[in-house]
Design an enzyme around this catalytic site. Structure first.
Site, PDB file in Angstrom:
ATOM      1  CG  HIS A 166      -1.960  -0.974   1.329  1.00  0.00           C
ATOM      2  ND1 HIS A 166      -2.134  -1.833   2.400  1.00  0.00           N
ATOM      3  CD2 HIS A 166      -2.962  -1.241   0.464  1.00  0.00           C
ATOM      4  CE1 HIS A 166      -3.201  -2.582   2.181  1.00  0.00           C
ATOM      5  NE2 HIS A 166      -3.723  -2.254   1.016  1.00  0.00           N
ATOM      6  CB  CYS A 253      -2.690  -2.306   8.748  1.00  0.00           C
ATOM      7  SG  CYS A 253      -1.311  -1.983   7.675  1.00  0.00           S
TER       8      CYS A 253
HETATM    9  N1  GLY Z   1      -2.621  -9.133   4.756  1.00  0.00           N
HETATM   10  C1  GLY Z   1      -3.074  -7.842   4.470  1.00  0.00           C
HETATM   11  C2  GLY Z   1      -3.463  -7.686   3.064  1.00  0.00           C
HETATM   12  O1  GLY Z   1      -2.883  -8.311   2.215  1.00  0.00           O
HETATM   13  O2  GLY Z   1      -4.371  -6.963   2.738  1.00  0.00           O
END
Ligand code: GLY
Length: 258
Positions: A166, A253
């Site tokens: 991300h 996250c």
């Molecule tokens: N394990 C987090 C994701 O891949 O979105």
């Protein structure tokens, strides 16, 4: 700097190790992940936040990564459409809580996809990462919704940047006009108006940290970064994130902050 008072968290479920990952760091230890999550919640509370604790949800092994399900502004929650099929159902599990807490609810609609981890807020401006999870349509929808809520935005395409899932795997806003970036993002024009704090390549994982009001929460094992931010004068809480790192997760996250 945005002042936060609350956060939403969800502990990992027993099948956390069945979630998605692109890194090869081994299987997470569930007991250790629970312990690390508990310390994470303690740290948020230490920063003054009141927590809404959702129950573990074994239907979705990645559901502890609640940040991906919404973008929050002071008046509104924007429900995302996560880009990984196995995570699409996670939003419905967070939506009732957001409806209780926010006056206005918006939602990203098909064919748009957005993961919250691709959205980096810098004061009244949002940088939106187009990635393997967030598509251009989702980015456009999000930009339009943010304008309605009084925010500006810019897009950064990270699909050619290796080693990050991300946008916020490689960038975070430190405060005081400073943005922390991995080398691959450091020259991007979207960040040209800020003082850039570069992460040493061997500490790239540290680029994801949390600024909660006057406090920083950083991941353990990154002495250069820790020393740099202590040098700026920020109080720092250091957390071991090893089990979440194995599943492509990092500090931001694990919560939705507002
Ligand atoms: N394990 C987090 C994701 O891949 O979105």
């Amino acid at each position: 700097m945005t002042q936060f008072t609350r956060a939403i968290v969800r502990p990992p479920a027993a099948n956390f190790a069945d979630g998605l990952t692109s890194v090869d760091l081994g299987k997470p230890d569930f007991a250790k992940a629970l312990e690390q999550h508990a310390r994470y919640c303690d740290a948020l509370e230490q920063c003054g936040l009141t927590l809404t604790r959702l129950p573990a949800d074994p239907q979705f092994p990645d559901s502890t990564f609640v940040e991906d399900t919404a973008i929050l502004t002071p008046g509104a929650a924007i429900l995302t459409r996560p880009g990984a099929a196995s995570r699409a159902g996670e939003v419905a599990g967070v939506e009732p809580t957001l409806r209780q807490l926010f006056q206005r609810i918006h939602a990203i609609a098909t064919p748009g996809t957005v993961d919250g981890g691709d959205i980096c807020q810098i004061k009244k401006h949002f940088i939106i990462g187009v990635s393997e999870r967030t598509n251009a349509n989702g980015a456009r929808q999000l930009a339009d919704l943010l304008v309605q809520e009084g925010f500006t935005s810019a897009v950064v395409d990270i699909r050619g940047v290796s080693g990050i899932l991300h946008l916020k795997s490689g960038s975070s806003y430190l405060g005081d006009n400073r943005v922390v970036l991995i080398d691959a993002l450091a020259d991007h024009p979207a960040f040209s108006g800020y003082a850039i704090v570069r992460i040493a390549p061997e500490e790239n994982y540290a680029a994801n940290f949390l600024r909660i009001n006057d406090q920083l929460i950083v991941s353990a094992g990154h002495p250069k970064f820790e020393s740099a931010v202590r040098g700026f004068g920020y109080p720092v809480i250091v957390l071991d994130m090893s089990e979440f790192q194995k599943m492509d997760g990092a500090l931001s996250c694990l919560s939705l902050r507002f």
